[in-house]
Design a protein around this motif. Structure first.
Motif, PDB file in Angstrom:
ATOM      1  N   PRO A  91       0.672  -1.236   0.099  1.00 41.45           N
ATOM      2  CA  PRO A  91       0.007   0.071   0.113  1.00 41.45           C
ATOM      3  C   PRO A  91       0.917   1.211   0.116  1.00 41.45           C
ATOM      4  CG  PRO A  91       0.195  -0.859   2.273  1.00 41.45           C
ATOM      5  CD  PRO A  91       0.956  -1.982   1.187  1.00 41.45           C
ATOM      6  N   ILE A  92       0.162   2.314  -0.398  1.00 44.36           N
ATOM      7  CA  ILE A  92       0.693   3.632  -0.201  1.00 44.36           C
ATOM      8  C   ILE A  92      -0.005   4.488   1.102  1.00 44.36           C
ATOM      9  CG2 ILE A  92       1.425   5.785  -1.141  1.00 44.36           C
ATOM     10  CD1 ILE A  92       1.439   4.484  -3.992  1.00 44.36           C
ATOM     11  N   SER A  93       0.632   4.885   2.256  1.00 48.71           N
ATOM     12  CA  SER A  93      -0.061   5.502   3.173  1.00 48.71           C
ATOM     13  C   SER A  93      -0.090   7.007   2.773  1.00 48.71           C
ATOM     14  CB  SER A  93       0.476   5.425   4.382  1.00 48.71           C
ATOM     15  OG  SER A  93       1.933   6.189   4.311  1.00 48.71           O
ATOM     16  N   ALA A  94      -1.051   7.640   3.466  1.00 52.04           N
ATOM     17  CA  ALA A  94      -1.263   9.154   3.364  1.00 52.04           C
ATOM     18  C   ALA A  94       0.160   9.811   3.694  1.00 52.04           C
ATOM     19  CB  ALA A  94      -2.384   9.466   4.228  1.00 52.04           C
ATOM     20  N   GLU A  95       0.668   9.220   4.379  1.00 57.86           N
ATOM     21  CA  GLU A  95       2.140   9.905   4.916  1.00 57.86           C
ATOM     22  C   GLU A  95       2.863   9.785   3.881  1.00 57.86           C
ATOM     23  OE1 GLU A  95       0.385   7.683   6.805  1.00 57.86           O
ATOM     24  OE2 GLU A  95      -0.348   9.205   8.336  1.00 57.86           O
ATOM     25  N   ASP A  96       3.023   8.627   2.996  1.00 58.31           N
ATOM     26  CA  ASP A  96       3.864   8.587   1.823  1.00 58.31           C
ATOM     27  C   ASP A  96       3.381   9.493   0.865  1.00 58.31           C
ATOM     28  OD1 ASP A  96       5.149   6.472   2.802  1.00 58.31           O
ATOM     29  OD2 ASP A  96       3.607   5.034   1.994  1.00 58.31           O
ATOM     30  N   MET A  97       2.047   9.816   0.580  1.00 60.10           N
ATOM     31  CA  MET A  97       1.775  10.686  -0.227  1.00 60.10           C
ATOM     32  C   MET A  97       2.159  12.059   0.130  1.00 60.10           C
ATOM     33  SD  MET A  97       0.897   9.082  -2.857  1.00 60.10           S
ATOM     34  CE  MET A  97       0.513  10.614  -3.634  1.00 60.10           C
ATOM     35  N   GLN A  98       1.858  12.599   1.112  1.00 57.84           N
ATOM     36  CA  GLN A  98       2.261  13.916   1.773  1.00 57.84           C
ATOM     37  C   GLN A  98       3.729  14.308   1.270  1.00 57.84           C
ATOM     38  OE1 GLN A  98       0.043  16.268   3.554  1.00 57.84           O
ATOM     39  NE2 GLN A  98       1.776  17.273   2.357  1.00 57.84           N
ATOM     40  N   GLU A  99       4.631  12.848   1.681  1.00 56.08           N
ATOM     41  CA  GLU A  99       6.003  13.234   1.424  1.00 56.08           C
ATOM     42  C   GLU A  99       6.430  13.353   0.018  1.00 56.08           C
ATOM     43  OE1 GLU A  99       8.292  10.162   3.123  1.00 56.08           O
ATOM     44  OE2 GLU A  99       7.800  10.771   5.130  1.00 56.08           O
ATOM     45  N   ILE A 100       5.519  12.629  -0.879  1.00 58.56           N
ATOM     46  CA  ILE A 100       5.686  12.714  -2.466  1.00 58.56           C
ATOM     47  C   ILE A 100       5.282  14.082  -2.838  1.00 58.56           C
ATOM     48  CG2 ILE A 100       4.655  11.674  -4.469  1.00 58.56           C
ATOM     49  CD1 ILE A 100       4.650   8.915  -3.123  1.00 58.56           C
ATOM     50  N   TYR A 101       4.132  14.505  -2.387  1.00 57.46           N
ATOM     51  CA  TYR A 101       3.807  15.717  -3.022  1.00 57.46           C
ATOM     52  C   TYR A 101       4.651  17.127  -2.548  1.00 57.46           C
ATOM     53  CZ  TYR A 101      -0.153  14.597  -5.844  1.00 57.46           C
ATOM     54  OH  TYR A 101      -1.043  14.321  -6.970  1.00 57.46           O
ATOM     55  N   ASP A 102       4.957  16.720  -1.194  1.00 57.70           N
ATOM     56  CA  ASP A 102       6.063  17.867  -0.683  1.00 57.70           C
ATOM     57  C   ASP A 102       7.253  17.940  -1.874  1.00 57.70           C
ATOM     58  OD1 ASP A 102       4.552  18.650   1.462  1.00 57.70           O
ATOM     59  OD2 ASP A 102       5.895  17.369   2.748  1.00 57.70           O
ATOM     60  N   VAL A 103       7.774  16.708  -2.295  1.00 59.64           N
ATOM     61  CA  VAL A 103       8.796  16.987  -3.071  1.00 59.64           C
ATOM     62  C   VAL A 103       8.507  17.401  -4.441  1.00 59.64           C
ATOM     63  CG1 VAL A 103      10.830  15.536  -4.320  1.00 59.64           C
ATOM     64  CG2 VAL A 103      10.167  15.170  -1.880  1.00 59.64           C
ATOM     65  N   TRP A 175       5.762  10.605  -9.916  1.00 58.48           N
ATOM     66  CA  TRP A 175       4.513  10.461 -10.330  1.00 58.48           C
ATOM     67  C   TRP A 175       3.998   9.049 -10.242  1.00 58.48           C
ATOM     68  CZ3 TRP A 175       0.375  12.993 -11.951  1.00 58.48           C
ATOM     69  CH2 TRP A 175       0.603  14.358 -12.138  1.00 58.48           C
ATOM     70  N   GLU A 176       5.104   8.026 -10.778  1.00 59.13           N
ATOM     71  CA  GLU A 176       4.474   6.481 -10.610  1.00 59.13           C
ATOM     72  C   GLU A 176       3.911   6.322  -9.328  1.00 59.13           C
ATOM     73  OE1 GLU A 176       7.655   4.046 -12.050  1.00 59.13           O
ATOM     74  OE2 GLU A 176       7.666   4.621 -14.242  1.00 59.13           O
ATOM     75  N   GLN A 177       4.511   6.537  -8.498  1.00 55.76           N
ATOM     76  CA  GLN A 177       4.213   6.286  -6.964  1.00 55.76           C
ATOM     77  C   GLN A 177       3.135   6.827  -6.402  1.00 55.76           C
ATOM     78  OE1 GLN A 177       7.522   6.381  -4.008  1.00 55.76           O
ATOM     79  NE2 GLN A 177       8.933   6.762  -5.488  1.00 55.76           N
ATOM     80  N   SER A 178       2.734   8.085  -7.211  1.00 54.69           N
ATOM     81  CA  SER A 178       1.317   8.907  -6.771  1.00 54.69           C
ATOM     82  C   SER A 178       0.065   8.268  -7.483  1.00 54.69           C
ATOM     83  CB  SER A 178       1.639  10.134  -6.800  1.00 54.69           C
ATOM     84  OG  SER A 178       1.971  10.685  -8.241  1.00 54.69           O
TER      85      SER A 178
END
Length: 241
Positions: A91-103, A175-178
């Motif tokens: 899975p991808i957590s909400a925390e993962d996505m926050q970090e990804i979008y910050d970058v 982008w692939e991760q998100s």
């Protein structure tokens, strides 16, 4: 394999067309690409477990290229490899996505500023505007999948036009991760009409050479998208990605 993995009800992985197998791609590369795309699009959701021999049968390949593909997916952080149990989609957590979008916010903001400072060609402007037109048409036809695809093309071109190879590579991975999270929440978000207008406004700002404004405008756009996506993932418990 988990019975509700939807493998048999989505894009068929059997009977690969000649265009897929008669190229310079190795079977390992084809297996990697097909399995990865199904994970990104949600056809293999989080928690789905696929045995090595099952994937090999579905792809019409031997186990060796499939095993190699699974190892690459594990290195990408998309799956967990389990001895004698094949792979399990992570899975991808909400925390993962926050970090990804910050970058993403920082990198894409830099790209927008770079383009505004350097200037874009008329052809590049037309390409960006074409993606906005595609997004408008998709909303008119109530086709959110088409809208999401056009939106991704817009952001990809923004980075591509920066001509920064390292930035292009980094953003591509993020982008692939998100992508899975975006697909999961696509029909939960408000109708993205305002997003289309923000894209067009950014094009005009870049064309006008307004460097600081272009960076700020795009970072604001990205932060709003991030806040909405993370909120939706938290509501879902991020268990379905």
């Amino acid at each position: 394999m988990r019975k509700n993995a939807e493998i048999s009800t989505t894009t068929n992985l059997t009977g690969l067309s000649p265009s897929l197998v008669n190229t310079k791609e190795t079977q390992s590369a084809v297996a990697y690409r097909l399995l990865k795309q199904r994970i990104l699009d949600g056809a293999l959701p989080a928690g789905t477990q696929v045995l090595e021999h099952e994937a090999a049968d579905l792809l019409g390949m031997s186990r060796t290229p499939v095993r190699e593909a699974m190892i690459r997916l594990h290195q990408d952080g998309m799956v967990d490899i389990r001895p004698r149990h094949g792979m399990r989609v992570l899975p991808i957590s909400a925390e993962d996505m926050q970090e990804i979008y910050d970058v993403l916010t920082s990198l894409e903001g830099s790209a927008a500023a770079t383009l505004a400072e350097r200037g874009i060609t008329e052809e590049q402007k037309q390409e960006l505007e074409a993606t906005v037109a595609a997004m408008d048409l998709a909303l008119e036809q109530d086709d959110l999948q088409a809208w999401a695809s056009a939106d991704e093309v817009f952001h990809a071109k923004l980075i591509e036009f920066s001509d920064n190879k390292r930035m292009i590579s980094m953003v591509s991975q993020l982008w692939e991760q998100s992508h899975r999270a975006r697909m999961l929440t696509l029909r939960m978000r408000p109708r993205p009409t305002k997003s289309n207008r923000e894209h067009q406004a950014l094009i005009e700002t870049i064309s006008a050479g307004k460097v600081k404004q272009a960076r700020q405008m795009h970072e604001t756009h990205r932060k709003k998208a991030s806040t909405m996506l993370v909120k939706l993932l938290k509501e879902l418990g991020a268990t379905q990605i």
